[in-house]
Design a protein around this motif. Structure first.
Motif, PDB file in Angstrom:
ATOM      1  N   LEU A 277       0.601   9.506  -5.884  1.00  0.00           N
ATOM      2  CA  LEU A 277       0.271  10.673  -5.081  1.00  0.00           C
ATOM      3  C   LEU A 277      -0.476  11.744  -5.870  1.00  0.00           C
ATOM      4  O   LEU A 277      -1.230  12.529  -5.297  1.00  0.00           O
TER       5      LEU A 277
ATOM      6  N   LEU B  14      -7.188   1.372  -2.393  1.00  0.00           N
ATOM      7  CA  LEU B  14      -6.072   0.606  -1.834  1.00  0.00           C
ATOM      8  C   LEU B  14      -6.499  -0.809  -1.470  1.00  0.00           C
ATOM      9  O   LEU B  14      -5.726  -1.763  -1.635  1.00  0.00           O
TER      10      LEU B  14
ATOM     11  N   GLU C   9       2.403  11.987   3.150  1.00  0.00           N
ATOM     12  CA  GLU C   9       3.233  11.770   1.973  1.00  0.00           C
ATOM     13  C   GLU C   9       3.051  12.877   0.942  1.00  0.00           C
ATOM     14  O   GLU C   9       4.000  13.264   0.253  1.00  0.00           O
ATOM     15  N   ARG C  10       1.839  13.399   0.843  1.00  0.00           N
ATOM     16  CA  ARG C  10       1.604  14.507  -0.091  1.00  0.00           C
ATOM     17  C   ARG C  10       2.314  15.770   0.377  1.00  0.00           C
ATOM     18  O   ARG C  10       2.820  16.555  -0.448  1.00  0.00           O
TER      19      ARG C  10
ATOM     20  N   LEU D 162      -6.720   9.178  -4.294  1.00  0.00           N
ATOM     21  CA  LEU D 162      -6.436   7.970  -3.530  1.00  0.00           C
ATOM     22  C   LEU D 162      -7.482   7.788  -2.442  1.00  0.00           C
ATOM     23  O   LEU D 162      -7.746   8.708  -1.666  1.00  0.00           O
TER      24      LEU D 162
ATOM     25  N   ILE E 162      -1.556   9.261   3.680  1.00  0.00           N
ATOM     26  CA  ILE E 162      -1.595   9.875   2.345  1.00  0.00           C
ATOM     27  C   ILE E 162      -1.330  11.372   2.449  1.00  0.00           C
ATOM     28  O   ILE E 162      -0.553  11.946   1.663  1.00  0.00           O
TER      29      ILE E 162
ATOM     30  N   CYS F 199       0.830  -1.206   0.000  1.00  0.00           N
ATOM     31  CA  CYS F 199       0.000   0.000   0.000  1.00  0.00           C
ATOM     32  C   CYS F 199       0.866   1.258   0.000  1.00  0.00           C
ATOM     33  O   CYS F 199       0.565   2.228  -0.707  1.00  0.00           O
ATOM     34  N   GLN F 200       1.938   1.244   0.798  1.00  0.00           N
ATOM     35  CA  GLN F 200       2.826   2.400   0.824  1.00  0.00           C
ATOM     36  C   GLN F 200       3.460   2.640  -0.546  1.00  0.00           C
ATOM     37  O   GLN F 200       3.582   3.784  -0.991  1.00  0.00           O
TER      38      GLN F 200
ATOM     39  N   TYR G  48       2.212   1.774  -3.421  1.00  0.00           N
ATOM     40  CA  TYR G  48       1.161   2.243  -4.338  1.00  0.00           C
ATOM     41  C   TYR G  48       0.885   3.720  -4.094  1.00  0.00           C
ATOM     42  O   TYR G  48       0.744   4.516  -5.034  1.00  0.00           O
ATOM     43  N   ILE G  49       0.811   4.119  -2.816  1.00  0.00           N
ATOM     44  CA  ILE G  49       0.568   5.526  -2.488  1.00  0.00           C
ATOM     45  C   ILE G  49       1.704   6.388  -3.031  1.00  0.00           C
ATOM     46  O   ILE G  49       1.473   7.447  -3.624  1.00  0.00           O
TER      47      ILE G  49
END
Length: 424
Positions: free
Chosen positions: A332, A341, A371-372, A336, A368, A324-325, A327-328
């Motif tokens: 980004l 997910l 990370e963004r 999402l 999310i 999942c990480q 994919y995120i």
């Protein structure tokens, strides 16, 4: 059905069908490469190369070779895949066998992937296209349809089946279109070279040394990597270019970075990060002008992979959370959601939410967001990108919400963040 059509009707029908199915340029050409019929007006005008317009020379040569090799054959020719030096793709089906027609059906040009202006510029420089001709080529590339490799192969197979009524596999297509023959060795043969190396006790490194080196990358052990690397002897490396010692060193470095990339991914590094590191280090090595610089750059690259794996391994995650990480990280700039997910992981959304929070300490939505914000910090280091543009690209509802979330994770506002780093 097709066999009920006359030859002069059948070929145009096939051309129209292929054009409607793939929206690729399709033409029926004679043996000289001149167009006899096309089901649509051409919008892909290829700039002339050395004063020659029309089909590329590679396509014409392929058609001539196919015609020469099948003059006495009554069997249907296989379609041929031709990629030109300018990265255009063509499918060529020489008309033979029961069709008894001269010439060929030609599908193309197309591209496997869109060409960025930067990549197109590099390609044109490689071919010494003058600056005055660059814009025409850029417009040409922008006009070309994009069809990935597998879809192009299936288009070739469909063309063959429509023209002949026979089945064709991808392996048959590739073996006939691009004979998989090993390179010919004019000056020496591998067996003779092997004998020479053994006689002079000039052997390649022990494979166990190589395995040990990349094991340290997989485990994120830079110290072990450096110790193992120090044990490699210069005379144990192969020679990958007969013309240039520098080129040989660069080829060896590129090979090592490729293997290091796979080792880092096996060690848990997000594959997009690993491939991006690989691109960066190979591009840097290509620009170097002397062998010591290449040696230093290679060792720095291997250490960089080990460091990234080590940093990534600080967080022990299940395969699901790591998936999942990853994919995120790769998506980004897209919308999402937890349900998206869950589909990627193949799990119930509620269960995934609980598992992810248990292992990372963050809810999926919070992760999310974080990370963004990290991506936003990277974008803000670049000049010329506005904060509102960053907020929009990273799917924040508006700039005030972006500022609120940014401050939550960094303790400062986006404007202050830029000001502190002297970014205008």
């Amino acid at each position: 059905m097709l066999e009920l059509l006359e030859d002069h009707e059948r070929i145009p029908y096939i051309c129209r069908l292929l054009y409607e199915a793939y929206r690729l340029p399709v033409a029926w050409t004679n043996s000289k490469g001149e167009t006899e019929q096309t089901p649509h007006p051409s919008t892909h005008i290829r700039p002339p190369v050395e004063g020659v317009q029309g089909l590329p020379a590679e396509v014409l040569e392929m058609m001539q070779e196919a015609a020469d090799s099948r003059k006495d054959s009554r069997t249907a020719a296989f379609p041929l895949i031709c990629t030109t030096a300018y990265l255009e793709n063509f499918i060529v089906l020489p008309l033979s066998g029961e069709l008894e027609q001269a010439g060929a059906i030609v599908i193309g040009p197309s591209l496997y992937a869109p060409l960025t202006e930067e990549n197109a510029g590099i390609l044109l420089r490689d071919h010494n296209i003058p600056a005055g001709g660059k814009e025409a080529w850029l417009q040409y590339y922008r006009s070309l349809p994009v069809l990935d490799r597998m879809r192009l192969y299936h288009a070739a197979i469909l063309l063959y089946t429509l023209a002949t009524g026979q089945a064709l596999s991808i392996s048959e297509l590739l073996q006939d279109s691009q004979p998989l023959q090993p390179a010919q060795h004019k000056d020496s043969a591998p067996d003779l070279n092997l004998s020479y190396r053994r006689e002079n006790i000039w052997l390649h490194h022990d494979p166990s040394q190589e395995r040990e080196l990349f094991r340290h990358i997989r485990s994120g052990d830079k110290d072990g990597l450096l110790q193992t690397h120090a044990g490699f002897s210069e005379d144990q490396y192969g020679l990958l270019s007969k013309k240039s010692q520098l080129r040989s060193k660069k080829n060896l470095a590129i090979s090592s970075i490729t293997l290091a990339t796979r080792a880092a991914i096996d060690g848990g590094l997000f594959w997009e990060i690993a491939y991006t590191l690989s691109d960066f280090h190979i591009q840097h090595i290509e620009e170097l002008k002397d062998i010591p610089a290449v040696d230093r750059a290679l060792l720095a690259a291997l250490c960089d992979f080990a460091d990234h794996v080590k940093d990534n391994r600080r967080f022990k995650l299940s395969r699901t959370s790591a998936l999942c990480q990853n994919y995120i990280f790769n998506h980004l700039y897209e919308e999402l959601t937890l349900s998206r997910l869950a589909g990627v992981a193949g799990l119930n959304a509620s269960y995934l939410s609980q598992l992810f929070k248990k292992e990372t300490g963050l809810a999926v939505s919070d992760y999310i967001q974080r990370e963004r914000i990290e991506e936003a910090k990277r974008l803000m280091e670049l000049p010329g990108i506005t904060l509102s543009d960053i907020a929009t690209r990273l799917h924040f509802n508006d700039q005030s919400y972006f500022t609120k979330v940014f401050k939550k994770y960094t303790g400062t506002t986006p404007k202050q963040f830029r000001h502190d780093r002297g970014i205008i």
